[in-house]
Design an enzyme around this catalytic site. Sequence first.
Site, PDB file in Angstrom:
ATOM      1  N   HIS A 236       0.834  -1.208   0.000  1.00  0.00           N
ATOM      2  CA  HIS A 236       0.000   0.000   0.000  1.00  0.00           C
ATOM      3  C   HIS A 236       0.869   1.259   0.000  1.00  0.00           C
ATOM      4  O   HIS A 236       0.645   2.180  -0.791  1.00  0.00           O
ATOM      5  CB  HIS A 236      -0.920  -0.018   1.227  1.00  0.00           C
ATOM      6  CG  HIS A 236      -1.686   1.255   1.444  1.00  0.00           C
ATOM      7  ND1 HIS A 236      -2.968   1.445   0.968  1.00  0.00           N
ATOM      8  CD2 HIS A 236      -1.342   2.409   2.067  1.00  0.00           C
ATOM      9  CE1 HIS A 236      -3.380   2.663   1.293  1.00  0.00           C
ATOM     10  NE2 HIS A 236      -2.418   3.274   1.968  1.00  0.00           N
ATOM     11  N   GLU A 237       1.862   1.291   0.865  1.00  0.00           N
ATOM     12  CA  GLU A 237       2.710   2.493   0.975  1.00  0.00           C
ATOM     13  C   GLU A 237       3.522   2.701  -0.305  1.00  0.00           C
ATOM     14  O   GLU A 237       3.645   3.824  -0.788  1.00  0.00           O
ATOM     15  CB  GLU A 237       3.630   2.380   2.197  1.00  0.00           C
ATOM     16  CG  GLU A 237       2.877   2.404   3.527  1.00  0.00           C
ATOM     17  CD  GLU A 237       1.982   3.627   3.688  1.00  0.00           C
ATOM     18  OE1 GLU A 237       2.338   4.718   3.186  1.00  0.00           O
ATOM     19  OE2 GLU A 237       0.910   3.494   4.288  1.00  0.00           O
TER      20      GLU A 237
ATOM     21  N   HIS B  25       1.520   4.318  -3.058  1.00  0.00           N
ATOM     22  CA  HIS B  25       1.479   5.789  -3.049  1.00  0.00           C
ATOM     23  C   HIS B  25       2.658   6.368  -3.843  1.00  0.00           C
ATOM     24  O   HIS B  25       2.506   7.345  -4.566  1.00  0.00           O
ATOM     25  CB  HIS B  25       1.576   6.321  -1.613  1.00  0.00           C
ATOM     26  CG  HIS B  25       0.298   6.246  -0.822  1.00  0.00           C
ATOM     27  ND1 HIS B  25      -0.884   6.802  -1.257  1.00  0.00           N
ATOM     28  CD2 HIS B  25       0.037   5.709   0.401  1.00  0.00           C
ATOM     29  CE1 HIS B  25      -1.826   6.597  -0.335  1.00  0.00           C
ATOM     30  NE2 HIS B  25      -1.298   5.933   0.680  1.00  0.00           N
TER      31      HIS B  25
ATOM     32  N   GLU C  57      -5.893   6.982  -1.484  1.00  0.00           N
ATOM     33  CA  GLU C  57      -5.826   5.834  -0.571  1.00  0.00           C
ATOM     34  C   GLU C  57      -6.388   4.572  -1.232  1.00  0.00           C
ATOM     35  O   GLU C  57      -5.803   3.498  -1.143  1.00  0.00           O
ATOM     36  CB  GLU C  57      -6.582   6.128   0.723  1.00  0.00           C
ATOM     37  CG  GLU C  57      -5.928   7.180   1.605  1.00  0.00           C
ATOM     38  CD  GLU C  57      -4.510   6.827   2.017  1.00  0.00           C
ATOM     39  OE1 GLU C  57      -4.113   5.647   1.923  1.00  0.00           O
ATOM     40  OE2 GLU C  57      -3.785   7.742   2.422  1.00  0.00           O
TER      41      GLU C  57
HETATM   42 ZN   LIG Z   1      -2.238   5.311   2.498  1.00  0.00          ZN
END
Ligand SMILES: [Zn+2]
Length: 260
Positions: free
Chosen positions: A120-121, A124, A182
């Site tokens: 997830h990170e 980004h 997100e």
């Molecule tokens: Zn996030």
Amino acid sequence: MFKKILSVLIACGLLSACATSPTGRSQFIFMPDTQINQMGLQAFDTLKRKKPISTNGQYNQVASCIAQAIIRELGGQWEVVVFEDKSPNAFALPGNKIGIHTGMLTLVGNQDQLATVIGHEVGHVLAKHSNERASQEMAVNQGMAIVQAVAAPQTALGQTAFGLLGVGAEYGILMPYSRVQESEADMIGVDLMARAGFDPRQSIGLWQKMEQASQGQQPIEFMSTHPAHATRIQNLEQHMPQAMGLYQQAQAMGKQPRCI
Ligand SMILES: [Zn+2]
């Protein structure tokens, strides 16, 4: 306000400031990547000086093993650091930096859940969310003049941009992402972990744990702007057939990480 939005639209056309994210979403991006990466590197350096780095051998080994399996899918050089901090948090910065708190390592139940967080990170970063955020803020707040100035990057805008990235606030690195960003990081992350051979179904368990952990004490930065829990789980479930396909391919190719 209308005038400012109009200038953003004009900038989009004039400066070819529109980009497409890995999921196919149109993005308004005009900051030079080199400048954004530089900010990420600087923020990470500051963090390493100010925050205790974990010397726990097991934590470092587990974090590194999982991160490396994911990095193999990305290519390039990435730095991974485990910080001594009880809050369940993690982040990735432009310039290929990954930070994981010890509190995140104690929260996750298995390697696939930590892979969810790292995926997830990193999502980004891959989708250039910092650049997108900074570009939007800058265009809306400063208008056309600054858009033009940044298009010619040899200006003294570094400090302004630095502020817009959220540097200086909280840990000095985390800027709030939008819900759209997100959700996008969730999708990129779950595909990425699956390609690395981690079970994407575990992403749902991870977000459930995060939800529980965010109740009670002070809110966790990591959760503050994240999508509503039910929406996030629903989106992940919809995306799961695709992720499972990638996971099965990875398994068949012998990608079966054993990090814990
Ligand atoms: Zn996030």
